[in-house]
Design a protein around this motif. Structure first.
Motif, short mmCIF file in Angstrom:
data_model
loop_
_atom_site.label_atom_id
_atom_site.label_comp_id
_atom_site.label_asym_id
_atom_site.label_seq_id
_atom_site.Cartn_x
_atom_site.Cartn_y
_atom_site.Cartn_z
N THR A 1 0.82 -1.21 0.00
CA THR A 1 0.00 0.00 0.00
C THR A 1 0.85 1.26 0.00
OG1 THR A 1 -0.14 -0.03 2.41
CG2 THR A 1 -1.92 -1.11 1.21
N TYR B 1 0.19 5.62 0.60
CA TYR B 1 -0.77 6.64 0.99
C TYR B 1 -0.21 8.04 0.74
CZ TYR B 1 -3.14 2.93 3.58
OH TYR B 1 -3.81 1.78 3.93
N THR C 1 -7.27 3.85 5.60
CA THR C 1 -6.74 2.52 5.33
C THR C 1 -7.39 1.96 4.08
OG1 THR C 1 -6.41 2.11 7.71
CG2 THR C 1 -6.40 0.20 6.24
N SER D 1 -7.90 -1.30 1.51
CA SER D 1 -7.83 -2.76 1.53
C SER D 1 -8.62 -3.29 0.35
CB SER D 1 -8.38 -3.33 2.84
OG SER D 1 -9.73 -2.96 3.03
#
Length: 116
Positions: A57, A59, A68, A70
């Motif tokens: 991931t 950000y 978050t 997912s």
């Protein structure tokens, strides 16, 4: 071809939470890098978070520690859990699926408004 549909936007007070969902349909979905982008009025579209194969991931600095990303491969769904929301998070949020050979696809967007 990939079709993306976002859900879960709405109005929330500062400090609140929302969870966005993006359902995907098409072929070879697990091979795509998927992500969330947002665009506020008068601003360019910016990347919020992306998730690659497995659990890799990335950000944007502005959302680290609060959002978050997912994905559920079995359900072909991408999520964005947004906590501690701020007024500056107000934007239209877009789901994206990208593959260097198969193409780049966008959802229609969902509005998130953070306001008291």
């Amino acid at each position: 071809q990939v079709q993306l549909v976002e859900y879960g936007g709405g109005l929330v007070q500062p400090g609140g939470s929302l969870r966005l969902s993006c359902t995907a349909s098409g072929s070879f979905l697990s091979r795509y890098v998927m992500g969330w982008y947002r665009q506020a009025p008068g601003n360019q579209r910016e990347r919020v978070a992306i998730i690659g194969w497995g659990t890799t991931t990335t950000y944007a600095d502005s959302v680290k520690g609060r959002f978050t990303i997912s994905r559920d491969y079995a359900e072909s769904t991408l999520y964005l859990q947004m906590n501690s929301l701020k007024p500056e998070d107000t934007a239209v949020y877009y789901c994206n699926a990208e593959h260097p050979q198969f193409g780049n696809y966008w959802g229609q967007g969902t509005q998130v408004t953070v306001s008291s």
